[in-house]
Design a protein around this motif. Structure first.
Motif, short mmCIF file in Angstrom:
data_model
loop_
_atom_site.label_atom_id
_atom_site.label_comp_id
_atom_site.label_asym_id
_atom_site.label_seq_id
_atom_site.Cartn_x
_atom_site.Cartn_y
_atom_site.Cartn_z
N LYS A 129 0.75 -1.19 0.15
CA LYS A 129 -0.17 0.02 -0.15
C LYS A 129 0.68 1.46 0.18
N LEU A 130 2.05 1.20 0.92
CA LEU A 130 2.74 2.30 0.90
C LEU A 130 3.58 2.64 -0.61
N VAL A 131 3.67 1.53 -1.35
CA VAL A 131 4.40 1.88 -2.68
C VAL A 131 3.34 2.26 -3.52
N SER A 132 2.28 1.89 -3.50
CA SER A 132 1.24 2.56 -4.23
C SER A 132 0.91 3.93 -3.96
N LEU A 133 1.01 4.35 -2.73
CA LEU A 133 0.76 5.85 -2.40
C LEU A 133 1.76 6.57 -2.88
N VAL A 134 3.08 6.22 -2.65
CA VAL A 134 4.25 6.84 -2.99
C VAL A 134 4.16 6.86 -4.64
N GLU A 135 3.87 6.05 -5.27
CA GLU A 135 3.63 6.19 -6.75
C GLU A 135 2.79 6.81 -7.24
N GLU A 136 1.47 7.26 -6.54
CA GLU A 136 0.72 8.23 -6.73
C GLU A 136 1.00 9.77 -6.24
N ARG A 137 2.14 9.74 -5.55
CA ARG A 137 2.55 10.97 -5.16
C ARG A 137 1.53 11.51 -3.94
N ASP A 138 0.96 10.55 -3.20
CA ASP A 138 -0.05 11.00 -2.08
C ASP A 138 0.74 11.16 -0.91
N ALA A 139 1.29 12.16 -0.51
CA ALA A 139 2.15 12.50 0.52
C ALA A 139 1.59 12.38 1.83
N ASP A 140 0.15 12.93 1.92
CA ASP A 140 -0.49 12.86 3.34
C ASP A 140 -0.88 11.48 3.37
N GLY A 141 -1.32 10.57 2.57
CA GLY A 141 -1.72 9.39 2.67
C GLY A 141 -0.44 8.44 2.97
N ALA A 142 0.49 8.60 2.31
CA ALA A 142 1.74 7.77 2.65
C ALA A 142 2.06 8.16 4.01
N GLU A 143 2.25 9.40 4.55
CA GLU A 143 2.83 9.57 5.88
C GLU A 143 1.81 9.16 6.86
N LEU A 144 0.45 9.12 6.52
CA LEU A 144 -0.51 8.56 7.59
C LEU A 144 -0.46 7.15 7.46
N LEU A 145 -0.50 6.53 6.50
CA LEU A 145 -0.29 5.16 6.73
C LEU A 145 0.69 4.42 7.31
N TRP A 146 2.12 5.05 7.13
CA TRP A 146 3.22 4.72 7.78
C TRP A 146 3.43 5.06 9.23
N ARG A 147 2.57 6.20 9.60
CA ARG A 147 2.54 6.23 10.97
C ARG A 147 1.87 5.35 11.81
N SER A 148 0.80 4.75 11.07
CA SER A 148 -0.31 3.69 11.72
C SER A 148 0.55 2.52 11.70
N HIS A 149 1.23 2.06 10.53
CA HIS A 149 2.16 0.82 10.50
C HIS A 149 3.14 0.98 11.52
N MET A 150 3.97 2.06 11.94
CA MET A 150 5.03 2.24 12.75
C MET A 150 4.31 1.93 14.27
N GLU A 151 3.20 2.29 14.50
CA GLU A 151 2.52 2.10 15.77
C GLU A 151 2.08 0.58 15.91
N SER A 152 1.57 -0.08 15.11
CA SER A 152 1.22 -1.43 15.10
C SER A 152 2.39 -2.19 15.12
N ALA A 153 3.35 -2.02 14.16
CA ALA A 153 4.55 -2.63 14.40
C ALA A 153 5.37 -2.70 15.84
N GLY A 154 5.23 -1.37 16.45
CA GLY A 154 5.91 -1.42 17.68
C GLY A 154 5.28 -1.92 18.70
N GLU A 155 3.88 -2.18 18.59
CA GLU A 155 2.95 -2.93 19.60
C GLU A 155 3.52 -4.38 19.58
#
Length: 273
Positions: free
Chosen positions: A230-256
């Protein structure tokens, strides 16, 4: 007319004059010469692979003895900026700075400061989502291809396996995280990622190698792959807000998952014991 070394001392005095109320040790002559040569290397006046001027030339330039020049060389050698080779064809050759040197010192400072794995991961959670957004804005086709290539390797690592090989999984997933930092276009954050590489990679490998819940683990790995895609897709679409939001959620989940047991409060130093 002032000699070269006198000018170096004057310049040092100007820089040090701002330390009001502090006792500043006067640098040795060899340290001043090392600082001047270091500036030349950092500024690119002398590039990696090239040699510094011969000892005799530097002796004349700075008006000092051979032992002083050699002591300056030793300082630069300890910083891994030059390699001194003996012989008529030898001399002080400039080498490219090695990030592993910075990593060792930075890791040592973290260890001496009693930093925990939770502390290191918290720093990553702040930096990486921002870098994901920057990457989406600045990405190239080459960046997309490299990210997708790592994701394909990660996906392959969990095919026909309930739990992937921990060493392979940690290496591939960490490479994905590194690419986010490296390709964000921010050199400072890219270097931070490289410096923290050993600490983060060692922790992830240790965590993944521990026993998993047989019913939970496979799905967790599949969700991680889905997040990478999903991140690769958002990066490819140049969706900066979406990429940042997704990765923050991913980092939180991975941290748990990564910090859910005693590793959370484990000092960094214990990872390398």
């Amino acid at each position: 007319m002032r000699s070269s070394i006198e000018r170096l001392r004057v310049n040092y005095a100007r820089v040090s004059s701002g330390h009001v109320g502090q006792i500043v040790r006067a640098p040795k002559t060899s340290e001043l010469i090392a600082a001047e040569l270091r500036r030349q290397i950092v500024r690119g006046s002398v590039k990696a692979g090239e040699k510094l001027p011969p000892e005799t030339e530097l002796m004349a330039q700075f008006g000092v003895s051979r032992p002083t020049i050699r002591e300056a060389f030793r300082i630069l050698e300890t910083e891994h900026l030059i390699v001194v080779r003996p012989g008529s064809r030898g001399g002080a050759q400039v080498v490219a700075p090695d990030v592993t040197v910075a990593a060792r010192y930075f890791g040592l400072l973290l260890q001496l400061g009693g930093a925990t794995i939770d502390d290191v991961y918290e720093a990553r959670k702040v930096a990486e989502p921002v870098c994901a957004g920057l990457l989406a804005l600045r990405r190239t086709e080459h960046d997309i291809a490299d990210l997708a290539g790592v994701v394909a390797e990660i996906e392959s690592a969990i095919e026909d396996r309930s739990v992937p090989d921990p060493v392979l999984w940690s290496r591939l997933t960490h490479r994905f995280h590194e690419l986010i930092m490296e390709r964000s276009g921010n050199k400072t954050l890219a270097l931070q990622s490289a410096v923290l590489h050993d600490i983060v990679a060692t922790h992830i490998e240790l965590r993944v190698s521990r026993n998993f819940d047989e019913t939970e683990s496979p799905e967790r790995f599949r969700r991680a792959v889905k997040s990478y895609k999903k991140l690769v897709s958002l990066v490819e679409e140049r969706d900066a807000d979406g990429a940042e939001l997704l990765w923050r959620s991913h980092m939180e989940s991975a941290g748990e998952f990564l910090l859910k047991d005693d590793l959370r409060d484990k000092p960094v130093v214990e990872l390398f014991a």
